[in-house]
Design a protein around this motif. Structure first.
Motif, PDB file in Angstrom:
ATOM      1  N   GLU A 149      -0.498   4.776   1.216  1.00  0.00           N
ATOM      2  CA  GLU A 149      -1.562   5.777   1.097  1.00  0.00           C
ATOM      3  C   GLU A 149      -1.923   5.824  -0.384  1.00  0.00           C
ATOM      4  N   TRP A 150      -3.209   5.968  -0.712  1.00  0.00           N
ATOM      5  CA  TRP A 150      -3.601   6.032  -2.130  1.00  0.00           C
ATOM      6  C   TRP A 150      -3.346   7.430  -2.675  1.00  0.00           C
ATOM      7  N   ASP A 151      -2.089   7.796  -2.599  1.00  0.00           N
ATOM      8  CA  ASP A 151      -1.587   9.079  -3.080  1.00  0.00           C
ATOM      9  C   ASP A 151      -1.310   8.978  -4.587  1.00  0.00           C
ATOM     10  N   GLY A 152      -1.347  10.108  -5.300  1.00  0.00           N
ATOM     11  CA  GLY A 152      -1.162  10.082  -6.756  1.00  0.00           C
ATOM     12  C   GLY A 152       0.137   9.434  -7.191  1.00  0.00           C
ATOM     13  N   ARG A 153       1.259   9.778  -6.542  1.00  0.00           N
ATOM     14  CA  ARG A 153       2.558   9.233  -6.927  1.00  0.00           C
ATOM     15  C   ARG A 153       2.639   7.736  -6.630  1.00  0.00           C
ATOM     16  N   LEU A 154       2.182   7.341  -5.439  1.00  0.00           N
ATOM     17  CA  LEU A 154       2.269   5.918  -5.067  1.00  0.00           C
ATOM     18  C   LEU A 154       1.377   5.068  -5.971  1.00  0.00           C
ATOM     19  N   THR A 155       0.170   5.561  -6.231  1.00  0.00           N
ATOM     20  CA  THR A 155      -0.775   4.788  -7.047  1.00  0.00           C
ATOM     21  C   THR A 155      -0.282   4.667  -8.489  1.00  0.00           C
ATOM     22  N   SER A 156       0.240   5.765  -9.062  1.00  0.00           N
ATOM     23  CA  SER A 156       0.721   5.697 -10.457  1.00  0.00           C
ATOM     24  C   SER A 156       1.955   4.801 -10.562  1.00  0.00           C
ATOM     25  N   MET A 157       2.749   4.751  -9.496  1.00  0.00           N
ATOM     26  CA  MET A 157       3.919   3.849  -9.496  1.00  0.00           C
ATOM     27  C   MET A 157       3.450   2.385  -9.416  1.00  0.00           C
ATOM     28  N   LEU A 158       2.389   2.147  -8.633  1.00  0.00           N
ATOM     29  CA  LEU A 158       1.829   0.786  -8.550  1.00  0.00           C
ATOM     30  C   LEU A 158       1.258   0.376  -9.913  1.00  0.00           C
ATOM     31  N   VAL A 159       0.626   1.329 -10.603  1.00  0.00           N
ATOM     32  CA  VAL A 159       0.106   1.063 -11.955  1.00  0.00           C
ATOM     33  C   VAL A 159       1.264   0.682 -12.887  1.00  0.00           C
ATOM     34  N   LEU A 160       2.405   1.383 -12.752  1.00  0.00           N
ATOM     35  CA  LEU A 160       3.575   1.074 -13.583  1.00  0.00           C
ATOM     36  C   LEU A 160       4.037  -0.367 -13.349  1.00  0.00           C
ATOM     37  N   PHE A 161       4.019  -0.798 -12.081  1.00  0.00           N
ATOM     38  CA  PHE A 161       4.426  -2.179 -11.767  1.00  0.00           C
ATOM     39  C   PHE A 161       3.494  -3.179 -12.456  1.00  0.00           C
TER      40      PHE A 161
END
Lengths: 266, 43
Positions: free
Chosen positions: A149-161
């Motif tokens: 889901e393009w949720d804030g936590r998931l998306t920011s973690m993907l950005v970190l990767f």
């Protein structure tokens, strides 16, 4: 003209500023460990201890998480995924925190081992960020009904990767063209802006991911579920530290080989 | 939905990834330090 550091040949410091062992030791206790021989004297025994104590705690934490801890009243059995997901998330974020601190030490205090430490944290940090995303997706499917889901936590973690991948590519490119490592260090420092974004994402964008369950003031998790989580988190952290020490020792040894080869070629 | 395959998948991915990185890092360190030692012994 760029002159190699007398301590670590691949850390390039301009001309007159190239540190010598004596000058580094005069700068205080932090620079005392800039001497690779002194660093290795401490790192060698620590590598084994961190590795094996880490493996033991991981085994206890995951064993208890799978077979001793009760299922959650709401999530059921899928709560057992947190015993690998939370340590991965912590290490993904802590890894970049470590890169930022080491980058600051490299840029401000010109600590010669700081660049080596920052680069040693990149691959393990990227791996644990990827594992956080994978285990989170595998938890999300039975719990939320979706892998992503393009949720804030998931998306920011993907950005970190992606930041990790960019850091590794930048460090590699800068090393290949014999750079000073400053651009990589600046990137490591600037990229740290994503860490508070990840942390506060569950407060700023209240979407699908749950809020923090563990804080400085305490935890809302039942002790029967919490203790295996803390044990596995400490275990993975020690194993992460062992891997970082191994990678730092590898970099120092390779630098010495390169320096020796250069001397032999002259 | 049965969560067991998802739990197994999450544990397998984490343990495989962590073990692989540990082994690769250890082997790289051992090879590099062994080569350094060999070079030091050479006249």
């Amino acid at each position: 003209m760029t002159e190699s550091s007398a301590i670590l040949p691949d850390v390039k410091i301009k001309g007159a500023f190239a540190p010598t062992l004596a000058s580094l030791e005069r700068r205080g206790p932090m620079h005392a460990f800039a001497n690779p021989a002194r660093f290795l004297k401490i790192a060698r025994p620590l590598t084994g201890w961190f590795c094996w104590v880490g493996v033991l705690l991981i085994a206890i934490g995951l064993g208890a998480g799978l077979f001793v801890a009760p299922p959650d009243y709401l999530q059921g059995e899928s709560v057992r995924i947190i015993y690998v997901h939370v340590p991965s998330a912590w290490l993904g974020m802590a890894g970049w925190g470590g890169i930022a601190v080491a980058s600051l030490m490299q840029l401000v205090w010109r600590h010669p081992l700081a660049a080596v430490a920052a680069r040693a944290m990149a691959a393990p940090g990227a791996l644990f960020t990827a594992l956080c995303l994978v285990s989170g997706s595998l938890w999300g499917r039975p719990t939320w009904g979706t892998y992503w889901e393009w949720d804030g936590r998931l998306t920011s973690m993907l950005v970190l990767f992606f930041l990790y991948l960019a850091y590794i590519a930048l460090a590699s490119a800068e090393s290949e063209r014999d750079g000073e490592g400053r651009i990589t260090a600046i990137f490591g420092l600037v990229g740290a802006i994503n860490i508070p974004i990840i942390h506060f994402s569950v407060l700023w964008w209240r979407t699908l991911h749950q809020g923090s369950s563990i804080g400085l003031a305490g935890s809302s998790i039942d002790p029967s579920i919490l203790w295996p989580l803390l044990v596995s988190t400490v275990g993975f952290t020690l194993f992460f530290a062992a891997i970082v020490l191994m990678r730092m020792r590898t970099a120092i040894a390779r630098n010495r080989i390169e320096a020796r080869m250069r001397r032999m070629a002259q | 939905m049965n969560p067991v395959p998802f739990i197994i998948g999450a544990y397998a991915a984490t343990l495989a990834g962590t073990t692989l990185l540990g082994i690769l890092s250890y082997r790289a360190m051992r090879d590099a330090e062994r080569k350094t030692e060999q070079l030091r012994r050479e006249p």
